[in-house]
Design an enzyme around this catalytic site. Sequence first.
Site, PDB file in Angstrom:
ATOM      1  CD  GLU A   1       3.554  17.215  29.205  1.00 37.67           C
ATOM      2  OE1 GLU A   1       3.492  16.232  29.968  1.00 37.67           O
ATOM      3  OE2 GLU A   1       4.416  17.339  28.332  1.00 37.67           O
TER       4      GLU A   1
ATOM      5  CG  ASP B   1       3.185   7.374  33.459  1.00 39.28           C
ATOM      6  OD1 ASP B   1       4.038   8.208  33.103  1.00 39.28           O
ATOM      7  OD2 ASP B   1       1.993   7.420  33.105  1.00 39.28           O
TER       8      ASP B   1
END
Lengths: 266, 413
Positions: free
Chosen positions: A49, A60
């Site tokens: 990824e 995040d």
Amino acid sequence: MKSEIQLAFEKCRKENRPALISYTVSSDPNIKKSLKILKSISPHVDLAEIGFPFSTPIGDGADIQTSSFRAIKNGFKMRDIFRLAKKYKNTKSSKPIILMGYYNMIFNYGENKFLKDCKKSGVSGIICVDLPWPENKDFAKKCKKKSINFIQLLAPTTTKDRMKKIIKDSHDMVYYISMLSTTGGKLKVSPRRILENYKKIKRINYKKNLVIGFGITEKTIKSLKSADGLVVGSLLCKTITNSLKMRQNPVTKLDKVVYNLRNKIL
Amino acid sequence: MSLKIKKGIPLIDQHDKNGMWGGKFGGNFVPETLKKPIEDLEKLFSKLRKDKSFIRERDYYFENYVGTPTPLIPLNQITDHLGGAQIWAKVVSENPGTAHKIYNAIVHCLIAKRAGKKFVCGDTGAGMAGKTLAMVAKKFGLKCKIFMGVKDIKRQKPNVDAMKKFGAEVVPVTSGSQTLIDAVSECMRYWVANCLTSHLVVGSTVGPNIFVKICGYSTSQISRELIVQIKDEFGKIPRRLKLLNVCGGGSSSYGFWSSFMDYDKRQVEFVGIEAGGPKKSKLHAAPLTNNSKIGILHGAAQYVIQDKDGQIGLTDSISAGLDYSGISPLHCFLKDTKRARYTSATDEEALSAYKLVSSMENISPSLEPAHAFAEAIKIAPKLSKDTVIIVNSCGDSFKDRDIIKKRLGSYVR
């Protein structure tokens, strides 16, 4: 024809182990080094990824934020991620690439142009953090047309009814968020609980490759190894941050961390 | 496709099934984890809006706690001084929270109670939203966490002190530019991790669709009062009325205008004033005035300051409450339908407007509404005497005393 992502999972299944999926941020700490990092960890992972950093990442935690801000500060531009993907794809041990990021970057780049460039640079899948189902229906269809996997996310708050609908619209891979947290949080749910939820989701459609992410570290990875795949992101970003702080080479540091992770789930 | 506002329906309800106004502003661009909590909140809010006991409770607190209506007063000295249009102020800052943020705080706390949540969390820029949420949460027996950028904690100290006094935990946000935008992000992150126990209070008409709606629903109290006050004062709605309001996230302006939405804009004009930033700087916080592109920020599509690549851009404003890269989807819609007109005032213009208003009149607006007064001062001399300008004085200057002292030499309230 089976997708590269599907083939990667099938290979792991044959070897009776979960797929190891790394997450690193493009251009972190800079363009050259991020390619070196990818090349070096590639032999240990099954899918790579790569994040395209966004200035306002609401999903995040601190580690990925730090990596993202560092990449942006070092001049990250969207075109860089396709260059990186293409260069990485041309290396011997490259693995299928999944791009991950926030919708504003795709929206601004233009969905069609984004997919065209994904195709050209050999990207196999896309995760878009803030484009949930059903908002992602049109974009997911566009991805499918280009034979690119749009990876749907499921969370502990997702109801069963909703899960069924999402999985019905999903492609080869589905991503289960292990707990209520942003990325990089401490695993606040027991692995047993996570795997219980995991099995419930698998029962909806056994054929989908279901991976678990969020809160996975060297300590927790082993206990979750019965999953189809495991994503490690924040730990890798943190390793880069720490090695920069200690003036060590992030490439060798990361190589070691990922190698160890891999050994824990064999 | 030409966008149109429907008559007789509140603007907050004129979105499509995807939560978008005009098919392109707003929506729910959120991580999967938040889908369910947002859906639960949508269901609860749509139920409560029809619930008579909820509305009674809301009105009780608006009347007895906020003290409605807030005064509408003529600014005779300034009107005489400038010549031209009559200038009035709706002194919303006269309520115990000293800003319009109290309406949103009350409605959210009432909802949190009904949802059985014991914790509320909120973002704040100037500290007005934080202060009022802390105050109201205390009154309702809810634990409160306020996220605030470190830069804002320094420049809006009086409000930080107030939040702490009301027992709220002030969480300093050190990421990014350390201002409102980062506070909103951090607060949303906190909610992602704590959505089962905490109720999120977004401080303005921004964020995912439901938060735009709840905030707009709450601040609408301002224009509900104003329309009655105007009719009392003038006997009817004046033939030429201009409603001037500062726009940061856009909650006070939406609330100031909502009851007048269906009037012809030639009769009731809406003017939104954004933060133009320092005169000599290229930075600003005025995405509508400067024709920023559409982007997705904090869960909603909107005009937003961003670079070519889609990274959200930095802003600069003397007003912490306006220092935000985006703007409410409601205002994007009002801009595109041309119902409202948007312009900006610089830091310097806001400061001199503050100086003029506070020295000539018996009110002391904060630097946020001072931006709107700056526009009033600019246009009033050119307008006829039968034109009525009303400025929403939606914040009190006390929180800005340090900045004003530094920039103007002294602060006298």
